[in-house]
Design a protein around this motif. Structure first.
Motif, PDB file in Angstrom:
ATOM      1  N   PRO A  21       2.321   6.791  -3.768  1.00 15.91           N
ATOM      2  CA  PRO A  21       3.330   7.191  -4.764  1.00 15.91           C
ATOM      3  C   PRO A  21       3.650   6.028  -5.705  1.00 15.91           C
ATOM      4  CG  PRO A  21       4.005   7.828  -2.550  1.00 15.91           C
ATOM      5  CD  PRO A  21       2.798   6.947  -2.408  1.00 15.91           C
ATOM      6  N   ASP A  22       3.822   6.348  -6.959  1.00 19.06           N
ATOM      7  CA  ASP A  22       4.107   5.318  -7.965  1.00 19.06           C
ATOM      8  C   ASP A  22       5.283   4.437  -7.565  1.00 19.06           C
ATOM      9  OD1 ASP A  22       2.035   6.269  -9.516  1.00 19.06           O
ATOM     10  OD2 ASP A  22       3.331   7.433 -10.854  1.00 19.06           O
ATOM     11  N   ILE A  23       6.296   5.013  -6.933  1.00 21.73           N
ATOM     12  CA  ILE A  23       7.482   4.244  -6.566  1.00 21.73           C
ATOM     13  C   ILE A  23       7.121   3.102  -5.619  1.00 21.73           C
ATOM     14  CG2 ILE A  23       8.173   5.716  -4.623  1.00 21.73           C
ATOM     15  CD1 ILE A  23      10.586   4.120  -7.138  1.00 21.73           C
ATOM     16  N   LEU A  24       6.096   3.293  -4.783  1.00 26.85           N
ATOM     17  CA  LEU A  24       5.713   2.232  -3.855  1.00 26.85           C
ATOM     18  C   LEU A  24       4.981   1.095  -4.548  1.00 26.85           C
ATOM     19  CD1 LEU A  24       4.776   4.142  -0.587  1.00 26.85           C
ATOM     20  CD2 LEU A  24       6.887   2.931  -1.157  1.00 26.85           C
ATOM     21  N   ASP A  25       4.539   1.306  -5.787  1.00 27.08           N
ATOM     22  CA  ASP A  25       3.942   0.207  -6.554  1.00 27.08           C
ATOM     23  C   ASP A  25       4.962  -0.916  -6.754  1.00 27.08           C
ATOM     24  OD1 ASP A  25       1.550   1.572  -6.711  1.00 27.08           O
ATOM     25  OD2 ASP A  25       1.876   2.251  -8.774  1.00 27.08           O
ATOM     26  N   LEU A  26       6.242  -0.558  -6.764  1.00 26.38           N
ATOM     27  CA  LEU A  26       7.298  -1.564  -6.922  1.00 26.38           C
ATOM     28  C   LEU A  26       7.359  -2.515  -5.729  1.00 26.38           C
ATOM     29  CD1 LEU A  26      10.158   0.742  -8.237  1.00 26.38           C
ATOM     30  CD2 LEU A  26       8.731  -0.824  -9.585  1.00 26.38           C
ATOM     31  N   TYR A  27       6.879  -2.075  -4.585  1.00 33.54           N
ATOM     32  CA  TYR A  27       6.954  -2.851  -3.356  1.00 33.54           C
ATOM     33  C   TYR A  27       5.622  -3.503  -2.976  1.00 33.54           C
ATOM     34  CZ  TYR A  27      11.240  -0.180  -2.941  1.00 33.54           C
ATOM     35  OH  TYR A  27      12.467   0.373  -3.186  1.00 33.54           O
ATOM     36  N   ALA A  28       4.524  -2.986  -3.509  1.00 36.94           N
ATOM     37  CA  ALA A  28       3.196  -3.465  -3.117  1.00 36.94           C
ATOM     38  C   ALA A  28       2.949  -4.879  -3.622  1.00 36.94           C
ATOM     39  CB  ALA A  28       2.124  -2.520  -3.646  1.00 36.94           C
ATOM     40  N   PHE A  29       2.317  -5.682  -2.777  1.00 38.94           N
ATOM     41  CA  PHE A  29       1.931  -7.033  -3.189  1.00 38.94           C
ATOM     42  C   PHE A  29       0.668  -7.431  -2.444  1.00 38.94           C
ATOM     43  CE2 PHE A  29       4.385  -7.804   0.611  1.00 38.94           C
ATOM     44  CZ  PHE A  29       3.832  -8.940   1.194  1.00 38.94           C
ATOM     45  N   THR A  30       0.006  -8.430  -2.974  1.00 38.05           N
ATOM     46  CA  THR A  30      -1.187  -8.971  -2.329  1.00 38.05           C
ATOM     47  C   THR A  30      -0.759 -10.200  -1.547  1.00 38.05           C
ATOM     48  OG1 THR A  30      -2.573  -8.192  -4.133  1.00 38.05           O
ATOM     49  CG2 THR A  30      -3.490  -9.912  -2.719  1.00 38.05           C
ATOM     50  N   PRO A  31      -0.971 -10.176  -0.242  1.00 39.21           N
ATOM     51  CA  PRO A  31      -0.547 -11.338   0.547  1.00 39.21           C
ATOM     52  C   PRO A  31      -1.436 -12.532   0.245  1.00 39.21           C
ATOM     53  CG  PRO A  31      -1.806  -9.844   1.916  1.00 39.21           C
ATOM     54  CD  PRO A  31      -1.631  -9.167   0.578  1.00 39.21           C
ATOM     55  N   PRO A  32      -0.873 -13.727   0.347  1.00 43.49           N
ATOM     56  CA  PRO A  32      -1.704 -14.907   0.124  1.00 43.49           C
ATOM     57  C   PRO A  32      -2.713 -15.041   1.255  1.00 43.49           C
ATOM     58  CG  PRO A  32       0.458 -15.534   0.907  1.00 43.49           C
ATOM     59  CD  PRO A  32       0.499 -14.056   0.679  1.00 43.49           C
ATOM     60  N   ARG A  33      -3.843 -15.609   0.938  1.00 45.11           N
ATOM     61  CA  ARG A  33      -4.851 -15.843   1.981  1.00 45.11           C
ATOM     62  C   ARG A  33      -4.323 -16.921   2.917  1.00 45.11           C
ATOM     63  NH1 ARG A  33      -9.805 -13.889   1.793  1.00 45.11           N
ATOM     64  NH2 ARG A  33     -10.489 -12.856  -0.084  1.00 45.11           N
ATOM     65  N   ARG A  34      -4.527 -16.704   4.180  1.00 40.16           N
ATOM     66  CA  ARG A  34      -4.118 -17.719   5.154  1.00 40.16           C
ATOM     67  C   ARG A  34      -5.133 -18.845   5.157  1.00 40.16           C
ATOM     68  NH1 ARG A  34      -1.184 -15.325  10.367  1.00 40.16           N
ATOM     69  NH2 ARG A  34       0.485 -14.380   9.221  1.00 40.16           N
ATOM     70  N   ARG A  35      -4.653 -20.043   5.153  1.00 40.75           N
ATOM     71  CA  ARG A  35      -5.535 -21.200   5.216  1.00 40.75           C
ATOM     72  C   ARG A  35      -5.910 -21.459   6.648  1.00 40.75           C
ATOM     73  NH1 ARG A  35      -3.538 -26.392   2.046  1.00 40.75           N
ATOM     74  NH2 ARG A  35      -5.048 -27.371   3.389  1.00 40.75           N
ATOM     75  N   THR A  36      -7.143 -21.732   6.845  1.00 41.99           N
ATOM     76  CA  THR A  36      -7.589 -22.158   8.161  1.00 41.99           C
ATOM     77  C   THR A  36      -8.187 -23.541   8.029  1.00 41.99           C
ATOM     78  OG1 THR A  36      -9.692 -21.034   7.831  1.00 41.99           O
ATOM     79  CG2 THR A  36      -8.015 -19.828   9.040  1.00 41.99           C
ATOM     80  N   ASP A  37      -7.510 -24.492   8.589  1.00 44.89           N
ATOM     81  CA  ASP A  37      -7.989 -25.872   8.533  1.00 44.89           C
ATOM     82  C   ASP A  37      -9.017 -26.076   9.630  1.00 44.89           C
ATOM     83  OD1 ASP A  37      -6.324 -26.506   6.412  1.00 44.89           O
ATOM     84  OD2 ASP A  37      -4.660 -26.948   7.743  1.00 44.89           O
ATOM     85  N   PRO A  38     -10.082 -26.821   9.321  1.00 41.04           N
ATOM     86  CA  PRO A  38     -11.129 -27.072  10.339  1.00 41.04           C
ATOM     87  C   PRO A  38     -10.627 -27.897  11.483  1.00 41.04           C
ATOM     88  CG  PRO A  38     -11.700 -28.129   8.236  1.00 41.04           C
ATOM     89  CD  PRO A  38     -10.398 -27.420   8.069  1.00 41.04           C
TER      90      PRO A  38
END
Length: 127
Positions: free
Chosen positions: A110-127
């Motif tokens: 639903p268009d209304i959920l576009d207000l809440y949607a986000f792309t999470p940052p990639r988690r860093r994995t240190d060697p």
């Protein structure tokens, strides 16, 4: 195994969407005032299986809800949808309605959920 065998539970029921709810340091805590966190979780649980997670590392988006696609949604290429700032009952109801309609990959978001949607940052994995 039937053609839909991958998309069904043992009893022949479709595998539903799943919901992950962040409930740690910020989400689900008094740091987000005015939200009945227990009622929100119960309402989501009425629509789909819910897993409670520790911190998902996006505290600036508290309360975070991740809608994971059903088997049919995954087969259609859907990915989990991250929703942030889910801090009112109307937003929770919009998520419930979408999940009951099939969720990611099955029912249009639903268009209304576009207000809440986000792309999470990639988690860093240190060697």
């Amino acid at each position: 195994m039937s053609e839909q065998g991958v998309r069904e539970r043992a009893g022949g029921e479709p595998v539903p969407c799943r919901i992950v709810v962040c409930r740690d340091c910020c989400c689900g805590s008094p740091k987000v005032p005015g939200v009945d966190h227990a009622a929100q979780t119960a309402r989501l649980r009425a629509a789909a299986p819910v897993r409670i997670s520790d911190c998902l590392d996006v505290c600036d988006q508290a309360n975070v809800v991740v809608v994971q696609p059903s088997a049919a949604g995954r087969a259609a290429g859907a990915r989990p949808v991250w929703l942030g700032l889910v801090n009112d009952a109307d937003a929770t109801e919009d998520i419930v309605t979408w999940v009951r309609a099939g969720g990611p990959g099955v029912a249009p978001r639903p268009d209304i959920l576009d207000l809440y949607a986000f792309t999470p940052p990639r988690r860093r994995t240190d060697p």
